[in-house]
Scaffold this active site. Structure first.
Site, PDB file in Angstrom:
ATOM      1  N   ASP A 178      40.984  47.055  46.721  1.00  0.00           N
ATOM      2  CA  ASP A 178      40.912  46.748  45.290  1.00  0.00           C
ATOM      3  C   ASP A 178      40.022  47.739  44.540  1.00  0.00           C
ATOM      4  OD1 ASP A 178      42.367  44.579  46.120  1.00  0.00           O
ATOM      5  OD2 ASP A 178      40.732  43.149  45.920  1.00  0.00           O
TER       6      ASP A 178
ATOM      7  N   SER B  59      41.157  41.828  40.170  1.00  0.00           N
ATOM      8  CA  SER B  59      40.294  41.713  38.987  1.00  0.00           C
ATOM      9  C   SER B  59      38.827  41.506  39.375  1.00  0.00           C
ATOM     10  CB  SER B  59      40.773  40.591  38.053  1.00  0.00           C
ATOM     11  OG  SER B  59      40.836  39.373  38.743  1.00  0.00           O
TER      12      SER B  59
ATOM     13  N   ALA C 152      37.217  42.821  41.872  1.00  0.00           N
ATOM     14  CA  ALA C 152      36.647  44.142  42.167  1.00  0.00           C
ATOM     15  C   ALA C 152      36.432  44.926  40.877  1.00  0.00           C
ATOM     16  CB  ALA C 152      37.564  44.912  43.106  1.00  0.00           C
ATOM     17  N   ALA C 153      37.382  44.818  39.940  1.00  0.00           N
ATOM     18  CA  ALA C 153      37.252  45.566  38.679  1.00  0.00           C
ATOM     19  C   ALA C 153      36.032  45.095  37.882  1.00  0.00           C
ATOM     20  CB  ALA C 153      38.532  45.418  37.848  1.00  0.00           C
TER      21      ALA C 153
HETATM   22  C1  GLA Z   1      42.850  40.991  48.203  1.00  0.00           C
HETATM   23  C2  GLA Z   1      41.657  41.641  48.887  1.00  0.00           C
HETATM   24  C3  GLA Z   1      42.017  43.060  49.367  1.00  0.00           C
HETATM   25  C4  GLA Z   1      43.303  43.074  50.196  1.00  0.00           C
HETATM   26  C5  GLA Z   1      44.397  42.294  49.488  1.00  0.00           C
HETATM   27  C6  GLA Z   1      45.624  42.101  50.347  1.00  0.00           C
HETATM   28  O1  GLA Z   1      43.170  41.665  47.026  1.00  0.00           O
HETATM   29  O2  GLA Z   1      40.568  41.662  48.023  1.00  0.00           O
HETATM   30  O3  GLA Z   1      40.931  43.614  50.061  1.00  0.00           O
HETATM   31  O4  GLA Z   1      43.059  42.582  51.481  1.00  0.00           O
HETATM   32  O5  GLA Z   1      43.967  40.994  49.085  1.00  0.00           O
HETATM   33  O6  GLA Z   1      46.225  43.315  50.633  1.00  0.00           O
END
Ligand code: GLA
Length: 407
Positions: free
Chosen positions: A177, A132, A134-135
């Site tokens: 993400d 979320s 990243a979104a």
């Molecule tokens: C989080 C991180 C990703 C990835 C996952 C595990 O979501 O933001 O970059 O490393 O954990 O796969």
């Protein structure tokens, strides 16, 4: 997620709080992602898989008359306000940091920003595990780009969003993400090669038309910065350093993805036990992604699911990123009738687990899974819940009549 009613709520709020007439609001939707295979190997430049789901971040916005950004959230209190020329350094430590990071990343990259924006943002399930953060960054990037007339590709936005997370927020994560949120297509598995930042869309074969995604929330939530996430990344780097030095390639950046299979086989005995487990997770997970993609292409959902479950087990025993509630949830899901496979959906330190389930069975399992989890974690039961989701297209603008237009 009922996007139409979410749009209504956001545009009412945009009108009453920021004075934007309802017909002038624009909307950007940045979906959350699941990661069926490829746990914790993106930051080491391994291959990972992702799929966007039909829930995510919705941002209603309009250009501001000046160079100011003014934001409200339906989920967090207060107004975030900052100028394009001084987004903030260091972090303000509030929910507006993603927007500040988006302006900072675009400016750093040489984009000229002349227009600020006013906006209201919302998204369900901020518990974690679905990318979320990243979104949220993706939604701000796309809105700021749109009001400034910038034409930025989805692939470039992956890198800009990663800059928000790593350079501004301080999480040493990879590109899983944001790639899942930006690049995915409905009914496709997205395969991302993190060493080249390239991706491939693999359609779900016809025989898999009856699968569903089941997501179960543990009731535990906390931000990834502050967990052992960055520590595990550092341990991977330490393992890579030892292996590369042993292979006579000390000049190489210490990332496990830079270590050749043959070098790992030859020098893994040199690793101390803890680092050996991190490396074992990396190299076995790379194999699971490769085999999983082949299984997916053949329509072998049982095979694909077994690999998901094995990925979950390796995350627990080798990467040691679980916590008891998440491990309980994983075990409950794996045992569900009709579950092809399950694992932690994201980092595994909190948030949710994901399962791939035979289509007709998913809805029936919601209550029984919750009950089984509640027996193991009674104090978290009230905050835990299980939902059925569908795969979705990547981040996009939504027009007033809800017709999507691609990024
Ligand atoms: C989080 C991180 C990703 C990835 C996952 C595990 O979501 O933001 O970059 O490393 O954990 O796969």
């Amino acid at each position: 997620m009922d996007i139409e009613s979410a749009k209504q709520r956001l545009s009412c709020e945009l009108q009453s709080r920021q004075g934007v007439p309802r017909y002038s609001a624009k909307f950007v939707f940045a979906p959350y992602r699941i990661c069926p295979l490829g746990a914790h190997i993106d930051h080491q430049l391994g291959p990972v898989t992702a799929m966007a789901i039909d829930h995510g971040i919705l941002l209603a916005y309009a250009p501001s008359a000046d160079r100011e950004v003014r934001l409200r959230s339906l989920d967090y209190p207060g107004e975030v306000r900052f100028g394009l020329d001084s987004p903030g350094e260091p972090l303000a430590g509030d929910w507006g940091d993603y927007a500040r990071g988006a302006v900072r990343a675009l400016t750093k990259c040489g984009h000229k920003l002349n227009h600020g924006l006013v906006g209201v943002i919302s998204g369900p399930w901020s518990e974690g595990g679905l990318g979320s953060s990243a979104a949220v960054g993706v939604a701000y990037l796309m809105a700021i780009e749109e009001v400034n007339g910038l034409n930025v590709t989805a692939v470039s936005n992956v890198m800009l969003d990663q800059d928000i997370e790593t350079d501004y927020l301080g999480l040493r994560n990879g590109i899983l993400d944001q790639s899942g949120s930006l690049l995915s297509r409905k009914n496709h598995l997205t395969l991302i090669d993190c060493s080249t930042a390239s991706h491939e869309m693999i359609p779900a074969p016809d025989s898999t038309s009856s699968w569903s995604i089941l997501i179960a929330f543990s009731g535990l939530n906390k931000a990834l910065v502050g967990t052992n996430y960055n520590r595990r990344v550092a341990e991977c780097a330490a393992a890579a350093r030892i292996l590369l030095d042993a292979a006579g390639r000390s000049e190489e950046t210490p990332l496990l993805g830079r270590v050749r299979d043959i070098e790992y086989a030859k020098y893994k005995e040199k690793l101390p036990a803890e680092l050996a487990r991190r490396a074992e997770h990396f190299f076995s997970e790379v194999e699971r992604v490769r085999s999983g993609v082949e299984a997916w292409k053949k329509g072998d959902l049982h095979g694909f699911g077994e690999l998901m479950t094995a990925s979950g087990a390796s995350s627990i025993s080798n990467y040691e990123c679980g916590c008891q509630p998440l491990i309980d949830l994983y075990e409950v899901m794996v045992q569900g009738d009709g579950v092809y496979g399950a694992r932690f959906s994201g980092a595994g330190f909190r948030g949710c687990c994901v399962a791939l389930v035979g289509g007709a069975k998913a809805a029936d399992m919601v209550d029984s899974m919750h009950r089984a989890y509640a027996e193991r974690q009674p104090e978290l039961a009230a905050k835990a819940f299980v939902v059925v989701c569908e795969s979705d297209d990547g981040a996009r603008w939504l027009s007033e009549d809800n017709t999507p237009s691609a990024a």
